[in-house]
Design a protein around this motif. Structure first.
Motif, PDB file in Angstrom:
ATOM      1  N   UNK A 104      53.898  57.585  13.037  1.00  0.00           N
ATOM      2  CA  UNK A 104      53.438  58.918  12.653  1.00  0.00           C
ATOM      3  C   UNK A 104      52.149  59.285  13.388  1.00  0.00           C
ATOM      4  N   UNK A 105      52.112  60.480  13.921  1.00  0.00           N
ATOM      5  CA  UNK A 105      50.934  61.010  14.595  1.00  0.00           C
ATOM      6  C   UNK A 105      50.406  62.159  13.751  1.00  0.00           C
ATOM      7  N   UNK A 106      49.125  62.058  13.365  1.00  0.00           N
ATOM      8  CA  UNK A 106      48.539  63.076  12.494  1.00  0.00           C
ATOM      9  C   UNK A 106      47.569  63.953  13.263  1.00  0.00           C
ATOM     10  N   UNK A 107      47.297  65.102  12.668  1.00  0.00           N
ATOM     11  CA  UNK A 107      46.272  65.991  13.194  1.00  0.00           C
ATOM     12  C   UNK A 107      45.286  66.247  12.054  1.00  0.00           C
ATOM     13  N   UNK A 108      44.003  66.033  12.338  1.00  0.00           N
ATOM     14  CA  UNK A 108      42.967  66.216  11.338  1.00  0.00           C
ATOM     15  C   UNK A 108      42.504  67.659  11.253  1.00  0.00           C
ATOM     16  N   UNK A 109      41.605  67.922  10.322  1.00  0.00           N
ATOM     17  CA  UNK A 109      41.093  69.274  10.083  1.00  0.00           C
ATOM     18  C   UNK A 109      40.389  69.842  11.312  1.00  0.00           C
ATOM     19  N   UNK A 110      39.815  68.980  12.153  1.00  0.00           N
ATOM     20  CA  UNK A 110      39.125  69.432  13.366  1.00  0.00           C
ATOM     21  C   UNK A 110      40.029  69.456  14.584  1.00  0.00           C
TER      22      UNK A 110
END
Length: 128
Positions: A104-110
């Motif tokens: 899984x590859x996530x994207x953070x709030x920034x």
């Protein structure tokens, strides 16, 4: 973070008196000799790893063969958020490897992107 590249191999170099040790992606294989090729950024060409006096060995990397959308999955960490509290990030995509793994590859709030292999929990779509 797990290391991914197109061939599934990394070239390891020990360093010399004028150059530090380093890791380079194996970019291709020489068709005539079978030797691994890496990109030489100074020359702008592919070179056999055996051209480098400090070449040590090859190590396997994860070879990505596909990427699919995150599909509404989320990654959850108990203590990676503000003040060591909980953190949940959207799974942007799943990287599928040649060996059948899915990362899984996530994207953070920034907007920063990272793998979520260290997550405490992966939450399917529709679950809290």
């Amino acid at each position: 973070m797990r290391y991914f590249n197109g061939t599934g191999w990394l070239a390891i170099f020990t360093g010399t008196e004028t150059m530090i040790g380093r890791t380079r992606d194996v970019d291709a294989w020489d068709e005539a000799t079978g030797v691994a090729l890496v990109v030489d950024p100074q020359r702008g060409i592919r070179r056999p790893v055996t051209d480098y006096p400090d070449f040590s060995h090859l190590e396997p990397a994860s070879q990505v063969v596909a990427a699919i959308p995150g599909g509404g999955w989320r990654a959850f960490w108990k203590d990676e958020g503000p003040d060591n509290g909980p953190l949940t990030e959207q799974v942007l995509a799943w990287l599928i490897t040649a060996k059948g793994g899915a990362t899984p590859i996530t994207v953070g709030a920034r907007g920063d992107v990272d793998d979520a292999e260290s997550a405490d929990l992966l939450i399917p779509p529709g679950e809290e």
